[in-house]
Design a protein around this motif. Sequence first.
Motif, PDB file in Angstrom:
ATOM      1  N   LEU A 126      59.079  40.665 -11.141  1.00 38.24           N
ATOM      2  CA  LEU A 126      59.726  40.305 -10.010  1.00 38.24           C
ATOM      3  C   LEU A 126      61.150  40.019 -10.275  1.00 38.24           C
ATOM      4  O   LEU A 126      62.114  39.973  -9.523  1.00 38.24           O
ATOM      5  N   TYR A 169      62.887  42.987 -14.801  1.00 34.95           N
ATOM      6  CA  TYR A 169      62.906  43.129 -16.304  1.00 34.95           C
ATOM      7  C   TYR A 169      62.233  44.512 -16.694  1.00 34.95           C
ATOM      8  O   TYR A 169      62.726  45.125 -17.520  1.00 34.95           O
ATOM      9  N   GLU A 178      67.919  46.163  -5.672  1.00 37.14           N
ATOM     10  CA  GLU A 178      68.462  44.669  -5.679  1.00 37.14           C
ATOM     11  C   GLU A 178      67.517  44.092  -7.057  1.00 37.14           C
ATOM     12  O   GLU A 178      68.277  43.297  -7.730  1.00 37.14           O
ATOM     13  N   ARG A 229      78.522  40.902  -1.311  1.00 40.48           N
ATOM     14  CA  ARG A 229      77.964  41.811  -2.265  1.00 40.48           C
ATOM     15  C   ARG A 229      78.962  42.416  -3.218  1.00 40.48           C
ATOM     16  O   ARG A 229      80.088  42.410  -2.666  1.00 40.48           O
ATOM     17  N   LEU A 265      75.256  45.121  -4.964  1.00 43.05           N
ATOM     18  CA  LEU A 265      74.332  44.219  -5.078  1.00 43.05           C
ATOM     19  C   LEU A 265      74.444  43.041  -4.402  1.00 43.05           C
ATOM     20  O   LEU A 265      75.786  42.446  -4.459  1.00 43.05           O
ATOM     21  N   TYR A 266      73.706  42.434  -3.732  1.00 41.07           N
ATOM     22  CA  TYR A 266      73.762  41.109  -3.098  1.00 41.07           C
ATOM     23  C   TYR A 266      73.858  39.929  -4.187  1.00 41.07           C
ATOM     24  O   TYR A 266      73.071  39.631  -4.896  1.00 41.07           O
ATOM     25  N   LEU A 267      74.978  39.344  -3.983  1.00 43.66           N
ATOM     26  CA  LEU A 267      75.376  38.290  -5.054  1.00 43.66           C
ATOM     27  C   LEU A 267      75.134  36.796  -4.488  1.00 43.66           C
ATOM     28  O   LEU A 267      74.628  35.934  -5.088  1.00 43.66           O
ATOM     29  N   MET A 317      68.935  35.630  -5.926  1.00 45.88           N
ATOM     30  CA  MET A 317      68.195  35.568  -7.110  1.00 45.88           C
ATOM     31  C   MET A 317      68.782  36.472  -8.149  1.00 45.88           C
ATOM     32  O   MET A 317      68.938  35.949  -9.225  1.00 45.88           O
ATOM     33  N   ASP A 318      69.597  37.563  -7.836  1.00 50.34           N
ATOM     34  CA  ASP A 318      70.200  38.269  -8.936  1.00 50.34           C
ATOM     35  C   ASP A 318      71.599  38.003  -9.193  1.00 50.34           C
ATOM     36  O   ASP A 318      71.900  37.978 -10.528  1.00 50.34           O
ATOM     37  N   ILE A 334      73.454  36.786 -12.619  1.00 54.45           N
ATOM     38  CA  ILE A 334      74.597  37.344 -13.116  1.00 54.45           C
ATOM     39  C   ILE A 334      75.697  36.272 -13.510  1.00 54.45           C
ATOM     40  O   ILE A 334      76.565  36.254 -14.514  1.00 54.45           O
ATOM     41  N   ILE A 374      58.287  29.927  -8.301  1.00 54.56           N
ATOM     42  CA  ILE A 374      58.379  31.552  -8.144  1.00 54.56           C
ATOM     43  C   ILE A 374      57.203  31.882  -7.285  1.00 54.56           C
ATOM     44  O   ILE A 374      57.001  33.038  -6.930  1.00 54.56           O
ATOM     45  N   ASP A 377      65.382  32.679 -18.003  1.00 55.11           N
ATOM     46  CA  ASP A 377      65.146  33.288 -16.705  1.00 55.11           C
ATOM     47  C   ASP A 377      65.909  32.361 -15.405  1.00 55.11           C
ATOM     48  O   ASP A 377      65.699  31.330 -15.517  1.00 55.11           O
ATOM     49  N   PHE A 378      66.918  33.071 -14.893  1.00 48.93           N
ATOM     50  CA  PHE A 378      67.594  32.530 -13.685  1.00 48.93           C
ATOM     51  C   PHE A 378      66.621  33.046 -12.473  1.00 48.93           C
ATOM     52  O   PHE A 378      66.291  34.261 -12.215  1.00 48.93           O
ATOM     53  N   LEU A 379      66.325  32.061 -11.626  1.00 43.49           N
ATOM     54  CA  LEU A 379      65.343  32.059 -10.672  1.00 43.49           C
ATOM     55  C   LEU A 379      65.990  31.744  -9.187  1.00 43.49           C
ATOM     56  O   LEU A 379      65.473  31.340  -8.295  1.00 43.49           O
ATOM     57  N   GLU A 430      59.333  38.785  -1.201  1.00 44.58           N
ATOM     58  CA  GLU A 430      59.075  39.789  -1.763  1.00 44.58           C
ATOM     59  C   GLU A 430      59.418  39.643  -3.377  1.00 44.58           C
ATOM     60  O   GLU A 430      58.946  40.397  -4.339  1.00 44.58           O
ATOM     61  N   ARG A 431      59.970  38.456  -3.773  1.00 47.49           N
ATOM     62  CA  ARG A 431      60.161  38.114  -5.152  1.00 47.49           C
ATOM     63  C   ARG A 431      59.497  37.300  -5.646  1.00 47.49           C
ATOM     64  O   ARG A 431      59.680  36.585  -6.799  1.00 47.49           O
ATOM     65  N   ARG A 432      58.427  36.747  -4.821  1.00 39.66           N
ATOM     66  CA  ARG A 432      57.539  35.457  -5.142  1.00 39.66           C
ATOM     67  C   ARG A 432      56.120  35.938  -5.606  1.00 39.66           C
ATOM     68  O   ARG A 432      55.960  37.437  -5.341  1.00 39.66           O
TER      69      ARG A 432
END
Lengths: 330, 156
Positions: A93, A96, A161, B45, B70-72, B84-85, B89, B110, B131-133, B150-152
């Motif tokens: 998720l 990585y 993403e 982005r 990328l969506y920042l 999230m990303d 960064i 999470i 880990d950055f969440l 979708e990232r959970r």
Amino acid sequence: MGNNYKWKMKPLFEERMRELLRDEGDFNEFEKIIHTSPLRFIRCNTLKISCDELFKRLNNKWKVVQPFRNHGEIMLVESELLPGELGNAIEHLLGYYYVQEVSSMMSVLALNPKPGEFVLDLCASPGSKTTQMAATMKNEGTIIANDIKLDRIKILSANLERCGVMNCIAVRNDGAGLCERFAKQNFKFDKILLDAPCSGEGTLRSSPKTFLMWNYKIVKKFSREQRRLFISALKCLKVGGEIVYSTCTHSPEENEEVVDFILKKFPVDVEKVILPLKCRSGVVNWGGKNIDNNVEKCCRIYPQDNDSEGFFIAKFKLLEDLESFRGKND
Amino acid sequence: MIRESNIKFIKSGEKKRLLNTLKEQFGISKLKSWIFVETGKGKIRGFSGSMTRDEIDELSEIANVEVIGLYLFRVENNRLRLSMDGSGIFGESANNGVVDIDENEMNVWIRGGNIERELENGIYIIKNGDDFLGCGISDGKKLINHVPKERRIRNG
């Protein structure tokens, strides 16, 4: 044979595979392995984490190995996992790693895009190879990632993403039309990946419905589409630029015959690709027709050779500007 | 996914304002020389590629551009909420507004749950170890979860 496999090869498919794998033992190995589930390969996303760090971390919960000495990013999860466990892990998720079959990683290894290059990924979704290229390029240079349908672009976008890809522009177009417009506007790429839509004969292990869906008409249809995409792609490649053509199928109509067609019509050289998987040479005779001997430089990846899916990879260099070539040959 | 018709590039003045806000909120003092674009609902982005703005504009005339970079982060009431990303960064160079959560809290976070924490109202970068969440919004008593569905982790 008397084997009780859940899925059965259609007679024509079996006949064709027997023609490709003439040794009875070889064919039997093929038949045996395509009825087993594929191994669980993942690729470390070096945009977000180092291979060493991920390897250590994953080994705290699973048994993970790095089967290729010079490609630490390729990892194999040997533990028995629950369905969906690879995709539901926090490391996944967080982007990585990418769950990707090892043979599908080979096209990008063959293309070897470098930081700073201008690269086109013509049939990009779901993005396994696009994200692999972005990692190889360290998010520098530009990738134009194209696919034809919006729902496929959505999947591509979600994977870009998750993997932290920043050097990519995703576009939605018919690939051939897009390349024609690129050529007109003088957009020329250093490298192009044409991972072409295909009949998917190499994906029987992960997608057994292909046993049912396969038919010869589909093979011929894809062969025409692959040629159309390839011709257009060459028009927007720089002279000296490289293009990798790959499919996840075994049929020579979609592989060597496409390569043969391109070699006959365009000023290109096929380059030998050296990959960390066992490759067999392309076939030089099929259906009674002789094919250019240069197809021997192409790489056929068979499931029984590597405990992988099946794949085909060919790499070309454009030797001359297409306009001046046409002028000389008209 | 965001459709990028009529690409809205962030101009240098606006980029400065965004950097000031990043500095104020998280102590981030440098923005790389990326191209920034706004894609609706205040979403920003970043594109690290080698194409110039003019080349991207030219590209958009011949191709249906769907996604750039990328969506920042997102601008909300003059504050920035990192994606999230984006948190991955910018998180490493952030020296304030970062909340380190423990393993148990991470397991809640999470999965889309809120975390009980008494903090000043505001937006915080959430991390667990390296880990950055993403970011959470504090209402004073809890950190409200913004991890996209979708990232959970899905409970099996």
